[in-house]
Design a protein around this motif. Structure first.
Motif, mmCIF file in Angstrom:
data_model
loop_
_atom_site.group_PDB
_atom_site.id
_atom_site.type_symbol
_atom_site.label_atom_id
_atom_site.label_comp_id
_atom_site.label_asym_id
_atom_site.label_seq_id
_atom_site.Cartn_x
_atom_site.Cartn_y
_atom_site.Cartn_z
ATOM 1 N N VAL A 57 0.738 -1.091 0.027
ATOM 2 C CA VAL A 57 -0.087 0.034 0.078
ATOM 3 C C VAL A 57 0.943 1.305 0.024
ATOM 4 N N ALA A 58 1.960 1.229 0.749
ATOM 5 C CA ALA A 58 2.723 2.519 0.968
ATOM 6 C C ALA A 58 3.768 2.897 -0.102
ATOM 7 N N SER A 59 4.058 1.774 -0.840
ATOM 8 C CA SER A 59 5.298 1.782 -1.582
ATOM 9 C C SER A 59 5.134 3.047 -2.986
ATOM 10 N N PRO A 60 3.876 2.821 -3.493
ATOM 11 C CA PRO A 60 3.824 3.714 -4.487
ATOM 12 C C PRO A 60 3.664 5.174 -4.003
ATOM 13 N N ILE A 61 2.972 5.586 -2.772
ATOM 14 C CA ILE A 61 2.555 6.773 -2.340
ATOM 15 C C ILE A 61 3.878 7.422 -2.030
ATOM 16 N N ILE A 62 4.782 6.596 -1.103
ATOM 17 C CA ILE A 62 6.200 6.969 -0.594
ATOM 18 C C ILE A 62 7.128 7.417 -1.922
ATOM 19 N N GLY A 63 7.190 6.503 -2.838
ATOM 20 C CA GLY A 63 7.682 6.893 -4.066
ATOM 21 C C GLY A 63 7.434 8.390 -4.588
ATOM 22 N N ARG A 64 6.308 8.673 -4.585
ATOM 23 C CA ARG A 64 5.762 9.910 -5.261
ATOM 24 C C ARG A 64 6.188 10.976 -4.379
ATOM 25 N N VAL A 65 6.228 11.022 -3.078
ATOM 26 C CA VAL A 65 6.654 11.721 -1.872
ATOM 27 C C VAL A 65 8.071 12.068 -2.148
ATOM 28 N N SER A 66 8.932 11.052 -2.414
ATOM 29 C CA SER A 66 10.189 11.250 -2.490
ATOM 30 C C SER A 66 10.546 12.141 -3.677
ATOM 31 N N GLU A 332 12.977 9.002 -16.832
ATOM 32 C CA GLU A 332 14.041 9.522 -15.939
ATOM 33 C C GLU A 332 13.371 10.362 -14.764
ATOM 34 N N ALA A 333 12.163 10.981 -14.848
ATOM 35 C CA ALA A 333 11.891 11.988 -14.039
ATOM 36 C C ALA A 333 10.886 11.481 -12.970
ATOM 37 N N ASN A 334 10.612 10.283 -12.973
ATOM 38 C CA ASN A 334 9.712 9.533 -12.110
ATOM 39 C C ASN A 334 10.300 8.194 -11.241
ATOM 40 N N GLN A 335 11.803 8.615 -10.933
ATOM 41 C CA GLN A 335 12.296 7.495 -10.279
ATOM 42 C C GLN A 335 11.647 6.881 -9.030
ATOM 43 N N GLY A 336 11.098 7.912 -7.988
ATOM 44 C CA GLY A 336 10.791 7.363 -7.013
ATOM 45 C C GLY A 336 9.480 6.604 -7.018
ATOM 46 N N LEU A 337 8.377 7.200 -8.085
ATOM 47 C CA LEU A 337 7.216 6.694 -8.497
ATOM 48 C C LEU A 337 7.428 5.116 -8.983
ATOM 49 N N ILE A 338 8.443 5.105 -10.032
ATOM 50 C CA ILE A 338 8.620 3.868 -10.526
ATOM 51 C C ILE A 338 9.077 2.883 -9.593
ATOM 52 N N ASN A 339 10.106 3.123 -8.793
ATOM 53 C CA ASN A 339 10.655 2.221 -7.672
ATOM 54 C C ASN A 339 9.508 1.782 -6.706
ATOM 55 N N GLY A 340 8.705 2.844 -6.514
ATOM 56 C CA GLY A 340 7.680 2.582 -5.456
ATOM 57 C C GLY A 340 6.677 1.344 -5.990
ATOM 58 N N LEU A 341 6.086 1.727 -7.353
ATOM 59 C CA LEU A 341 5.207 0.664 -7.998
ATOM 60 C C LEU A 341 6.088 -0.565 -8.297
ATOM 61 N N ASN A 342 7.227 -0.749 -8.478
ATOM 62 C CA ASN A 342 8.133 -1.974 -8.493
ATOM 63 C C ASN A 342 7.770 -2.790 -7.146
ATOM 64 N N MET A 343 8.251 -2.040 -5.958
ATOM 65 C CA MET A 343 8.064 -2.435 -4.691
ATOM 66 C C MET A 343 6.683 -3.067 -4.574
ATOM 67 N N SER A 344 5.593 -2.355 -4.878
ATOM 68 C CA SER A 344 4.079 -2.842 -4.655
ATOM 69 C C SER A 344 4.070 -3.972 -5.311
ATOM 70 N N LEU A 345 4.480 -4.237 -6.609
ATOM 71 C CA LEU A 345 4.155 -5.161 -7.549
ATOM 72 C C LEU A 345 4.732 -6.490 -6.772
#
Length: 397
Positions: A57-66, A332-345
């Motif tokens: 639940v938290a990974s994509p949200i936190i990725g966006r925050v970072s 390149e501009a969405n590294q936190g989001l991408i890695n957050g979604l990565n962790m969620s999946l």
């Protein structure tokens, strides 16, 4: 690579290793907790599921925050939460508090693991990125591999000892990170043509973000985590029932696998990417994993099973950093989001894979691996639709 960048990468590797160590530290002490507190197997299952659920639940949200506030604040809070979760687990004897501790632990993993990957992508060039992500993936795998062994040794003192030690290491790591990790604005070496922390160019719900390469790569992340957990979660039961593996046989295989996987990720991954490119490496790994999973269901001797097992685990351990590397190049501009979604999946795979394999194993011993192999074959075919992202470096396919 400058000294400041090398120091930052070392801190990221240690932080990721520490959090992943905490994920698996509980495994050897679960029987002690279950027996001493008279809990059921369902209680223990829910306790572990809460960790993966919080992470999911938290990974994509936190990725966006970072992406918005920077990597260092998120990493710092994540390490303090990790310390809190381990200390809370050591202090309590109540099931509800154990569950709260695991939720906090899942939040800490969601903050540290994808953010560390994102920061590594921010401060490295494309030529350096595969090597650094390989190191981070090795830290991820190393923590998961070494956690049960370290937990088992420390549990010889007391089943609470592993969590006290992990809490102390978490506090130390947070202090080191605050003191030595440069602020986001101070990183002096970023990707060739990308800012250190760029503003996202597309909202994650827009068509501009969800390109075909992104969709395929995220699907592969889900399948690889699902396949690995589906394979690994019942492995010891399967080889014991079907091939009469003893506990020493199983321990030998898993230890040997850990050493081989770490060697491939640390020493060979970057060279394999440079020589063959991420897409060809992904295709090869899915193919080998599928073939060897089917091979295990048809094998008749222990040696064949051991060889197939080592190939499967190595293929899975190369798949994740290869797919992650392509993901970091795709936007390149969405590294936190991408890695957050990565962790969620990945978390979805960690939840669904073991449940599915357990249910299928009750029906027939071979069903889990046959189903896993079908998903791997589909992913192998999908890999031929995958092209290098436009932002990626030109590596061979």
């Amino acid at each position: 690579m400058t000294r400041k960048t090398k120091r930052a990468i070392f801190i990221l590797i240690f932080s990721e290793f520490l959090v992943c160590l905490g994920i698996s530290l509980v495994i050897p002490v679960m029987p002690f907790i279950k027996n001493e507190l008279h809990l059921t197997a369902t209680d223990m299952g829910i306790m572990n599921a809460l960790f993966a659920l919080a992470q999911f639940v938290a990974s994509p949200i936190i990725g966006r925050v970072s992406d918005k506030i920077g990597r260092k604040p998120v990493l710092t809070v994540g390490l303090f939460l990790y310390m809190a979760s381990e200390v809370l687990f050591a202090l309590t004897n109540q099931l509800v508090v154990f569950n709260i501790s695991r939720v906090i632990g899942g939040l800490s993993a969601a903050m540290v693991v994808p953010t560390a990957m994102a920061l590594a992508a921010d401060i490295t060039t494309r030529q350096q990125r595969a090597r650094v992500i390989g190191w981070l993936s090795a830290a991820f795998s190393g923590g998961l591999i070494l956690g049960p062994g370290i937990g088992g040794i420390l549990a010889g003192i007391s089943y609470k000892t592993p969590f006290w030690v992990a809490g102390a290491l978490g506090l130390l790591s947070a202090i080191v990170l605050i003191t030595l990790l440069p602020n986001d604005a101070e990183h002096d070496e970023a990707a060739d043509d990308a800012p250190v922390v760029a503003e996202p160019t597309a909202h994650p719900m827009t068509r501009a973000f969800w390109t075909v390469p992104i969709i395929i790569l995220f699907t592969m992340i889900l399948v690889s985590s699902f396949g690995l957990q589906g394979f690994e979660s019942i492995y010891s039961i399967y080889v014991n029932e079907v091939f009469n593996f003893s506990l020493s046989n199983i321990a030998l295989v898993l230890t040997l696998n850990g050493l081989i996987s770490l060697f491939f990720q640390v020493a060979l991954f970057d060279g394999l990417v440079r020589r063959f490119g991420e897409t060809r490496l992904i295709r090869t790994c899915f193919f080998l994993a599928a073939v060897c999973t089917i091979w295990i269901t048809q094998a008749h001797g222990k040696l064949a099973v051991i060889i197939a097992t080592l190939v499967i685990f190595t293929a899975f351990d190369l798949l994740r950093p290869a797919i992650t590397t392509l993901l970091t190049k795709a936007s390149e501009a969405n590294q936190g989001l991408i890695n957050g979604l990565n962790m969620s999946l990945t978390s979805i795979g960690n939840i669904v894979g073991p449940i599915m394999s357990g249910m299928l194993l009750d029906m027939n011993t071979h069903y889990p691996y046959l189903v896993v192999s079908v998903f791997l074959v589909i992913s192998f075919i999908m890999a031929f639709l995958l092209k290098q992202p436009k932002a990626a470096s030109r590596t061979a396919e």
